[in-house]
Design a protein around this motif. Structure first.
Motif, PDB file in Angstrom:
ATOM      1  N   VAL A  85     -10.734  -1.211   8.472  1.00  0.00           N
ATOM      2  CA  VAL A  85     -10.188   0.048   8.993  1.00  0.00           C
ATOM      3  C   VAL A  85     -10.535   0.179  10.462  1.00  0.00           C
ATOM      4  O   VAL A  85      -9.702   0.497  11.300  1.00  0.00           O
ATOM      5  CB  VAL A  85     -10.730   1.241   8.179  1.00  0.00           C
ATOM      6  CG1 VAL A  85     -10.349   2.547   8.857  1.00  0.00           C
ATOM      7  CG2 VAL A  85     -10.189   1.186   6.770  1.00  0.00           C
ATOM      8  N   ALA A  86     -11.798  -0.140  10.774  1.00  0.00           N
ATOM      9  CA  ALA A  86     -12.245   0.013  12.164  1.00  0.00           C
ATOM     10  C   ALA A  86     -11.483  -0.938  13.068  1.00  0.00           C
ATOM     11  O   ALA A  86     -11.223  -0.636  14.222  1.00  0.00           O
ATOM     12  CB  ALA A  86     -13.745  -0.265  12.255  1.00  0.00           C
ATOM     13  N   ALA A 130      -6.263   2.163  -0.260  1.00  0.00           N
ATOM     14  CA  ALA A 130      -6.851   3.487  -0.451  1.00  0.00           C
ATOM     15  C   ALA A 130      -6.050   4.228  -1.503  1.00  0.00           C
ATOM     16  O   ALA A 130      -4.848   4.023  -1.643  1.00  0.00           O
ATOM     17  CB  ALA A 130      -6.854   4.256   0.858  1.00  0.00           C
ATOM     18  N   LEU A 131      -6.734   5.057  -2.215  1.00  0.00           N
ATOM     19  CA  LEU A 131      -6.062   5.879  -3.225  1.00  0.00           C
ATOM     20  C   LEU A 131      -6.506   7.314  -3.013  1.00  0.00           C
ATOM     21  O   LEU A 131      -7.688   7.616  -3.107  1.00  0.00           O
ATOM     22  CB  LEU A 131      -6.451   5.396  -4.629  1.00  0.00           C
ATOM     23  CG  LEU A 131      -5.667   6.021  -5.759  1.00  0.00           C
ATOM     24  CD1 LEU A 131      -4.213   5.579  -5.699  1.00  0.00           C
ATOM     25  CD2 LEU A 131      -6.264   5.603  -7.100  1.00  0.00           C
ATOM     26  N   PHE A 132      -5.556   8.107  -2.704  1.00  0.00           N
ATOM     27  CA  PHE A 132      -5.844   9.513  -2.412  1.00  0.00           C
ATOM     28  C   PHE A 132      -7.011   9.654  -1.450  1.00  0.00           C
ATOM     29  O   PHE A 132      -7.921  10.442  -1.649  1.00  0.00           O
ATOM     30  CB  PHE A 132      -6.107  10.306  -3.699  1.00  0.00           C
ATOM     31  CG  PHE A 132      -4.893  10.356  -4.559  1.00  0.00           C
ATOM     32  CD1 PHE A 132      -4.729   9.459  -5.597  1.00  0.00           C
ATOM     33  CD2 PHE A 132      -3.886  11.244  -4.286  1.00  0.00           C
ATOM     34  CE1 PHE A 132      -3.577   9.480  -6.358  1.00  0.00           C
ATOM     35  CE2 PHE A 132      -2.746  11.267  -5.049  1.00  0.00           C
ATOM     36  CZ  PHE A 132      -2.574  10.376  -6.103  1.00  0.00           C
ATOM     37  N   GLY A 133      -6.964   8.789  -0.389  1.00  0.00           N
ATOM     38  CA  GLY A 133      -7.967   8.929   0.662  1.00  0.00           C
ATOM     39  C   GLY A 133      -9.249   8.218   0.354  1.00  0.00           C
ATOM     40  O   GLY A 133     -10.122   8.132   1.188  1.00  0.00           O
ATOM     41  N   ARG A 134      -9.381   7.721  -0.868  1.00  0.00           N
ATOM     42  CA  ARG A 134     -10.582   6.999  -1.237  1.00  0.00           C
ATOM     43  C   ARG A 134     -10.356   5.536  -0.897  1.00  0.00           C
ATOM     44  O   ARG A 134      -9.381   4.954  -1.355  1.00  0.00           O
ATOM     45  CB  ARG A 134     -10.824   7.165  -2.730  1.00  0.00           C
ATOM     46  CG  ARG A 134     -12.228   7.119  -3.169  1.00  0.00           C
ATOM     47  CD  ARG A 134     -12.452   8.155  -4.301  1.00  0.00           C
ATOM     48  NE  ARG A 134     -11.398   8.121  -5.310  1.00  0.00           N
ATOM     49  CZ  ARG A 134     -11.458   7.366  -6.437  1.00  0.00           C
ATOM     50  NH1 ARG A 134     -12.480   6.602  -6.671  1.00  0.00           N
ATOM     51  NH2 ARG A 134     -10.491   7.421  -7.334  1.00  0.00           N
ATOM     52  N   LEU A 135     -11.228   4.931  -0.070  1.00  0.00           N
ATOM     53  CA  LEU A 135     -11.068   3.532   0.278  1.00  0.00           C
ATOM     54  C   LEU A 135     -11.627   2.697  -0.856  1.00  0.00           C
ATOM     55  O   LEU A 135     -12.830   2.625  -1.056  1.00  0.00           O
ATOM     56  CB  LEU A 135     -11.792   3.202   1.585  1.00  0.00           C
ATOM     57  CG  LEU A 135     -11.049   3.675   2.832  1.00  0.00           C
ATOM     58  CD1 LEU A 135     -11.951   3.545   4.045  1.00  0.00           C
ATOM     59  CD2 LEU A 135      -9.777   2.877   3.043  1.00  0.00           C
ATOM     60  N   GLU A 152      -8.126   0.495  -8.773  1.00  0.00           N
ATOM     61  CA  GLU A 152      -9.024   1.530  -9.293  1.00  0.00           C
ATOM     62  C   GLU A 152      -9.367   1.233 -10.754  1.00  0.00           C
ATOM     63  O   GLU A 152     -10.538   1.258 -11.161  1.00  0.00           O
ATOM     64  CB  GLU A 152      -8.353   2.898  -9.168  1.00  0.00           C
ATOM     65  CG  GLU A 152      -9.227   4.028  -9.667  1.00  0.00           C
ATOM     66  CD  GLU A 152      -8.460   5.327  -9.781  1.00  0.00           C
ATOM     67  OE1 GLU A 152      -8.945   6.328  -9.269  1.00  0.00           O
ATOM     68  OE2 GLU A 152      -7.346   5.319 -10.357  1.00  0.00           O
ATOM     69  N   PRO A 201      -6.423  -2.315   4.373  1.00  0.00           N
ATOM     70  CA  PRO A 201      -7.264  -1.562   3.431  1.00  0.00           C
ATOM     71  C   PRO A 201      -6.421  -1.003   2.283  1.00  0.00           C
ATOM     72  O   PRO A 201      -5.240  -0.750   2.449  1.00  0.00           O
ATOM     73  CB  PRO A 201      -7.842  -0.445   4.294  1.00  0.00           C
ATOM     74  CG  PRO A 201      -6.874  -0.291   5.412  1.00  0.00           C
ATOM     75  CD  PRO A 201      -6.164  -1.594   5.603  1.00  0.00           C
ATOM     76  N   THR A 215       0.830  -1.209   0.000  1.00  0.00           N
ATOM     77  CA  THR A 215       0.000   0.000   0.000  1.00  0.00           C
ATOM     78  C   THR A 215       0.856   1.247   0.000  1.00  0.00           C
ATOM     79  O   THR A 215       0.325   2.350  -0.017  1.00  0.00           O
ATOM     80  CB  THR A 215      -0.920   0.002   1.221  1.00  0.00           C
ATOM     81  OG1 THR A 215      -0.111  -0.213   2.385  1.00  0.00           O
ATOM     82  CG2 THR A 215      -1.964  -1.090   1.131  1.00  0.00           C
TER      83      THR A 215
END
Lengths: 977, 251
Positions: free
Chosen positions: A139-140, A164-169, A78, A162, A68
């Motif tokens: 994440v939790a 994530a890409l630029f904050g997008r999960l 994506e 997780p 990651t």
């Protein structure tokens, strides 16, 4: 059952019992240790496994971070999601896995809802049906998402992260290492145990040890059991520990560790084997010794039995061989003597019609007796029943004769036992002669001893009589020694051998003067009798028919030589303390029997504010008193005493404490009476301040007076008996008022047996009812108590509350600790001391409260290293009825205790009481009791923290007309539990 | 991910006969802020970088009869300067080339997994430049393998009717021949939304479009930074509707 068999069985039973007990104890302890060792080994293995898992987790999360850390995988995901094409994702993932060198791993990538997008195993695409958790859950869950998964029948340890890409999960990724045979093998090596992973009832992989052994079935059984946990296999070969394994939804999996126990259990097995061998050896030895001892004991008994049977048949020539000097040897001797006597008796039968004594008959038979009489030195004893006429008044004649015969029979036996001749009975009087017809060097001595035996025998009779409710009998005895005419007197066909003369008359006169229970002897007798008796000189008397006055002595008893037991025990104790102690023999052990508290005998409320503690103390005492007893001890034979105390201490919230002591013993003063129980202490303490600067105590508790009682139950007191002032009865009698000072001064002359009614200076450790206020600041403690009775009062008065029967007693003390090693206590008590029954006998207008005891104590204790010095001074003053001066006494106690090595100590104590002089009506001063000193030597050994063995030897020395024989040897076992 | 755009369309009459104008406003719930990068989970201070601002583009989908992109240049440059793709967004015609020079002292790598144009230029040092020809229309997202905050997008168009929305989201496309078109608004974070518009001669067609926010929930920066490098989201950004602006549109 034969005697031999009984001894044999007893010995064997004892050894078998002890061995069995040892077996059980060692067995239990071994069980415990094995359990401990097993659980330790199991826990070690489990911890090692947990550590390995931790390493796996760290490794997997590093891989996760790597994947990651770049936008490649998220970017590829994506693209895969937006354009529905996972090819690029597969390429990127394989690329990354190859670079990381973990191409054989499991990799699953899922979208945000957890639907799998790609699954790779060994770089090849695979079908992943299970899905992954929702990315939000991952994440939790922080990065705790670590578990096991089964894929294509292989077990993987997996970790999800997780993506994530630029904050997008975008989704999540699961990386897993295969847990294959090789991994499990290494795992087993690292944790030193066998490992097996089980799911759905079958093994997913196991170390070789499990695959090969029958262990496998047990492992699977435990793994598929309803309740996982640890299990020790029946043969003690393995300990199994199973833990659940998360392998996916709806699949029950577990991981079992099998710890080999051979090395853990082996030492205990070895111990058990050795014990078995030792036990068998002991039993065998017991068998052998039992046979030998039983035979040794039984064969002389058999010989005696056969000899007795022959005697019964009339054979009086029988003699048994006497080979030993022990009891059996003495029995043989006695038997031989008895047979001889029986034979003699046959010979004497013809002459016994004429004489009363065997000795005389024998002398006659030898032809040595002069019929005409001779003057020879003899000792004559007269014993007379006092008040016989009054005693037998109104008694039926047969009972009078029975009573007379009973007493005379006992007296005659006593005379006979001492080798005297009962010359005649005259009514209620017996006359005995020592020294005629045969003289000995010790006639006078034997006569005095016979007299003492008669008194003892009468005491014994009286005990029986008192038990039946009859009035006691008193016998007065007079003895004199001097020349007398001895010979056969009477008519020629009926001769009577007797003695006549002035010395015989004097003996009769002394008998006439003797009071009940007294033995009066003349100077002449005492001179010949020697030093062996405790005597008291009486006023010289003039006797009817004798022109000069003669000195008279009362014989109170035979002086007991300092017991050899005492000397030997003392020497041994000192030797033990001085030699064995420093040599380190039997050092105190840290092991101990658990106390009640350690055994869990307490209750605590959840808040800790309320608790109940139970503890106890067991004292076992053996006393060997001198003839007159010592202090509070009035027994004259060895006896067992002691006490059992149970202490209940309660904490009732932050402000209230309570305590109860239940005690069972043979009386407050040790004696051979029966055991009784009572509540010795019961009190409540109210403590308004947490730091206890101020307390109020109400109930029955230990009086704060004096230096000794405060430490009498602790290690600080090295002795078994209290020091003299706490253990001596003065001649002040709280039951009877003296008519005047002269009579009071005379009381000290009364026989020793009246002492038990006197008041002690201070009762040793009095527990009295009342209330006490304590105040503490720094090293200073002050206490004031109001109590029901004075510190010298008897135990049966301790039940009075202050003011209940008489004015309260005030007791106070002030203690100050000057330094760590030096402490001083001053205490004082004032209050009435007489007992309530005396009240009607007091002078008109006087009450119990007019007679007070005032006593001061100054106590100091000093410690340096292993040495302790304690000094106490007591100044005591009494108001005695009808005595107008203050009656005073002063006491001193000096005590030194020296520890010689851990657990061993020696102590010596000197204590004394000095009595004040009172002036008499006729002028002159006279002390009201005999000054007395006491020496004590004590020695102790504490084999463990709560066990103590003490020895004490005590000598009292009194400055009076006679020296009482009141030494004491005491042995005590003290166990705190 | 994308919420359906709600378009309101009203057409005003125009006097111009051949061509009309498209005017409108596109509202983008865009995330702004810096990207926090933490290279190692446990150690080191996180690096904080500004996210490249990629504006919103509005364009007519597909070819437009008789209208070529011939007047647009064929060569473009996206520089890699100060660890940022500069500019972060270019609109180019089909067949145009974009060169990616590295002007930093460190290595860069530009790659794209977008289907429109998949490429990986590999890592190359300062002074080198690599060129990619985009021969299909569509959007290509470009990332750097080394610097996770770097991003850029290339929009390859088939007609000249596009506009870059300004700060307020307003755009204007003029000289559009009358006809019915599918109008697309696209943003790198918000994706695309489409709307059918009718352009009449000499009139102005007004369009309102909305691009839904990419993220509907706040993410906690620290937690994410522990996991992997991800974008920081200004906590209040969900409320503050910032608009990507790139000033006037056409290159």
């Amino acid at each position: 059952m034969s005697f031999r068999a009984k001894i044999f069985i007893a010995l064997l039973g004892l050894v078998a019992g002890l061995t069995g007990l040892l077996f059980v104890m060692v067995g239990q302890e071994t069980e415990r240790q094995v359990d401990l060792a097993v659980s330790e080994a199991t826990m070690r293995a489990q911890n090692a496994f947990s550590d390995l898992e931790e390493l796996w987790r760290a490794e997997l999360s590093r891989v996760g971070a790597r994947f990651t850390g770049s936008n490649r995988i998220p970017g590829a995901l994506e693209a895969a999601l937006e354009e529905d094409d996972s090819e690029v994702l597969a390429d990127a993932a394989n690329y990354e896995l190859t670079i990381a060198g973990i191409a054989d791993s499991l990799l699953v990538v899922a979208d945000a809802e957890g639907s799998p997008v790609l699954a790779l195993v060994n770089g090849a695409e695979s079908t992943w049906n299970a899905g992954l958790p929702n990315v939000d859950d991952i994440v939790a869950d922080d990065d705790e998402f670590f578990s096991y998964r089964i894929h294509e029948d292989r077990l993987f340890v997996v970790h999800a992260v997780p993506l994530a890409l630029f904050g997008r999960l975008l989704g999540s990724m699961l990386v897993g290492y295969p847990v294959d045979r090789e991994v499990i093998h290494r795992l087993g090596e690292v944790i030193g145990a066998e490992v097996c992973f089980v799911a759905g009832g079958r093994s997913l992989g196991a170390t070789a040890g499990i695959s090969n052994a029958a262990l496998f079935d047990d492992v699977v059984a435990l793994a598929t059991a309803d309740r996982l946990g640890t299990r020790i296999l029946a043969d003690r070969g393995w300990a199994l520990a199973a833990e659940p394994l998360t392998v996916g939804e709806g699949v029950a999996g577990s991981r079992v560790i099998a710890v080999p126990l051979d090395e853990v259990v082996a030492p205990f097995e070895r111990l058990r084997r050795r014990l078995a061998v030792a036990g068998a050896t002991a039993l065998f030895l017991a068998l052998a010794i039992g046979v030998a001892v039983a035979r040794g004991l039984a064969s002389p008994v058999g010989v005696l039995t056969r000899a007795t049977e022959r005697v019964a048949e009339g054979d009086l020539e029988v003699q048994v061989p006497v080979r030993t000097r022990d009891e059996l040897g003495r029995l043989g001797q006695a038997f031989n003597q008895m047979v001889n006597d029986l034979a003699l008796k046959e010979k004497y039968r013809s002459v016994l019609d004429k004489v009363v004594s065997r000795d005389i008959a024998e002398e006659m038979l030898r032809g040595e007796i002069k019929l005409g009489g001779e003057t020879r030195p003899v000792t004559t004893l007269f014993a007379d029943i006092r008040g016989f006429t009054a005693l037998t008044e109104g008694m039926p004649p047969e009972r009078v004769i029975a009573l007379l015969n009973e007493v005379m029979d006992a007296a005659a036996q006593a005379v006979d036992a001492e080798g005297g001749v009962v010359d005649k009975y005259v009514g209620d009087e017996l006359m005995a002669v020592f020294g005629a017809p045969i003289s000995g060097d010790d006639d006078a001595r034997r006569a005095v001893r016979a007299a003492l035996r008669i008194q003892e025998a009468v005491s014994d009779l009286n005990r029986g009589r008192e038990a039946r409710g009859d009035a006691p009998i008193g016998v007065g005895i007079g003895i004199n020694t001097g020349p007398a005419v001895a010979g056969n007197m009477g008519s020629h066909d009926r001769l009577n051998y007797t003695v006549l003369g002035e010395s015989v008359n004097l003996a009769a006169r002394l008998c006439g003067r003797a009071r009940a229970g007294e033995v009066l002897v003349s100077d002449a007798t005492l001179d010949q009798a020697g030093d062996g008796f405790v005597t008291r000189a009486l006023e010289p008397v003039r006797v009817k028919g004798i022109s000069y006055s003669i000195s008279v002595h009362e014989v109170r008893g035979e002086r007991r030589a300092q017991s050899r037991v005492t000397s030997a025990a003392l020497a041994l104790s000192v030797a033990l303390a001085l030699v064995a102690g420093p040599l380190g023999w039997a050092r105190p052990s840290h092991a101990q029997m658990p106390t009640l508290a350690e055994a869990g005998a307490y209750l605590v409320s959840p808040s800790g504010d309320y608790r109940l503690d139970l503890s106890g103390m067991l004292l076992l005492d053996v006393y060997e008193p001198g003839r007159d007893g010592a202090g509070f001890i009035f027994e004259d034979d060895t006896f067992l005493a002691g006490r059992l105390s149970l202490f209940l201490d309660a904490t009732l919230g932050p402000y209230v404490d309570a305590a109860v002591e239940l005690r069972a013993d043979r009386g407050e003063t040790p004696s051979d009476q029966g055991v009784t129980g009572r509540i010795e202490q019961a009190f409540v303490v109210i403590k308004p301040w947490k730091d206890r600067r101020f307390d109020i105590q109400i109930g029955r508790f230990l009086s704060p007076f004096g230096g000794w009682p405060r430490r009498h139950d602790t290690r600080a007191d090295a002795f078994i008996r209290p020091p003299l002032p706490y253990d001596y009865r003065t001649m002040i009698c709280p039951l009877v008022p003296p008519p005047n000072v002269e009579k009071f001064l005379n009381w000290k002359h009364v026989p020793e047996r009246f002492r038990p009614t006197g008041s002690p200076v201070v009762w040793g450790a009095p527990y009295q009812k009342g209330a006490m206020v304590s105040w503490r600041t720094g090293g200073l403690t002050a206490r004031v108590a109001v109590l029901g009775t004075a510190p010298s009062s008897e135990p049966y008065d301790w039940g009075y509350w202050p003011g209940e029967e008489f004015d309260p007693s005030w007791v106070g003390d002030l203690s100050y600790r000057f330094s760590h090693s030096f402490q001083m206590v001053v205490s004082c008590s004032v209050g009435p001391y007489l007992q309530t029954t005396i009240e009607p006998r007091l002078r008109e207008g006087r009450s119990l409260d007019d007679y007070e005891q005032s006593i001061w104590s100054v106590y100091g204790s000093w410690t340096r290293g292993w040495t302790q010095l304690k000094i106490e001074l007591l100044i005591d003053s009494w108001d005695v009825p009808n005595v107008y001066e203050k009656v005073e006494d002063d006491s001193a106690i000096v005590e030194i205790k020296q520890k010689v090595s851990p657990g061993w100590w020696l102590a010596a104590r000197w204590s004394t009481i000095r009595f004040s002089e009172l002036s008499t009506m006729y002028g002159g001063d006279n002390a009201w009791d005999w000054d007395i000193e006491r020496w004590e030597i004590a020695f102790g050994w504490a084999p463990s923290r709560n066990l103590e063995l003490r020895f004490e030897s005590m000598w009292n020395s009194q400055k009076g007309p006679y020296e009482p024989d009141d030494d004491l040897l005491a042995l005590q076992l003290k166990w705190l539990f | 991910m994308l919420c359906a755009a709600v378009g309101a369309l009203s057409i005003l009459a125009s006097s111009l006969a051949e061509a009309g104008t498209l005017e409108g406003k596109v509202e983008v719930k865009s995330r702004r802020g810096s990207k926090v990068v933490k290279r190692y989970a446990d150690t080191g201070a996180p690096e904080s970088r500004e996210l490249a601002r990629v504006p919103t583009i509005v364009f007519i989908k597909g070819r437009v009869e008789g209208q070529s992109t011939g007047r647009l240049p064929q060569d473009y440059t996206i520089d890699q300067l100060d660890a940022t793709f500069t500019p972060a967004f270019v609109v180019i015609p089909v067949g145009a080339r974009v060169s990616f020079p590295n002007s930093d002292d460190e290595y860069h790598n530009a790659f794209s997994y977008s289907k429109t144009k998949r490429f990986d230029l590999g890592r190359y040092p300062k002074g080198e430049s690599k060129t990619v020809t985009f021969d299909r229309p569509g959007v290509v997202k470009i990332y750097c393998e080394i610097h996770p905050w770097m991003r850029a997008a290339v929009m390859i168009v088939e007609n000249p009717f596009f506009a870059i929305a300004d700060e307020t989201g307003a755009f204007r496309i003029s000289d559009v021949p009358a006809g019915s078109y599918t109008l697309v608004a696209w943003n790198i974070d918000g994706g695309a939304t489409e709307s059918v518009v009718e352009v009449v001669d000499t009139g102005v067609a007004e369009v309102e479009m909305r691009l839904a926010g990419v993220l509907e929930s706040d993410l906690e920066v620290e937690k994410l930074s522990m996991l992997a490098p991800v974008g920081d989201v200004a906590r209040s950004s969900a409320d503050a509707c910032c608009q990507a602006t790139f000033g006037e549109g056409r290159p």
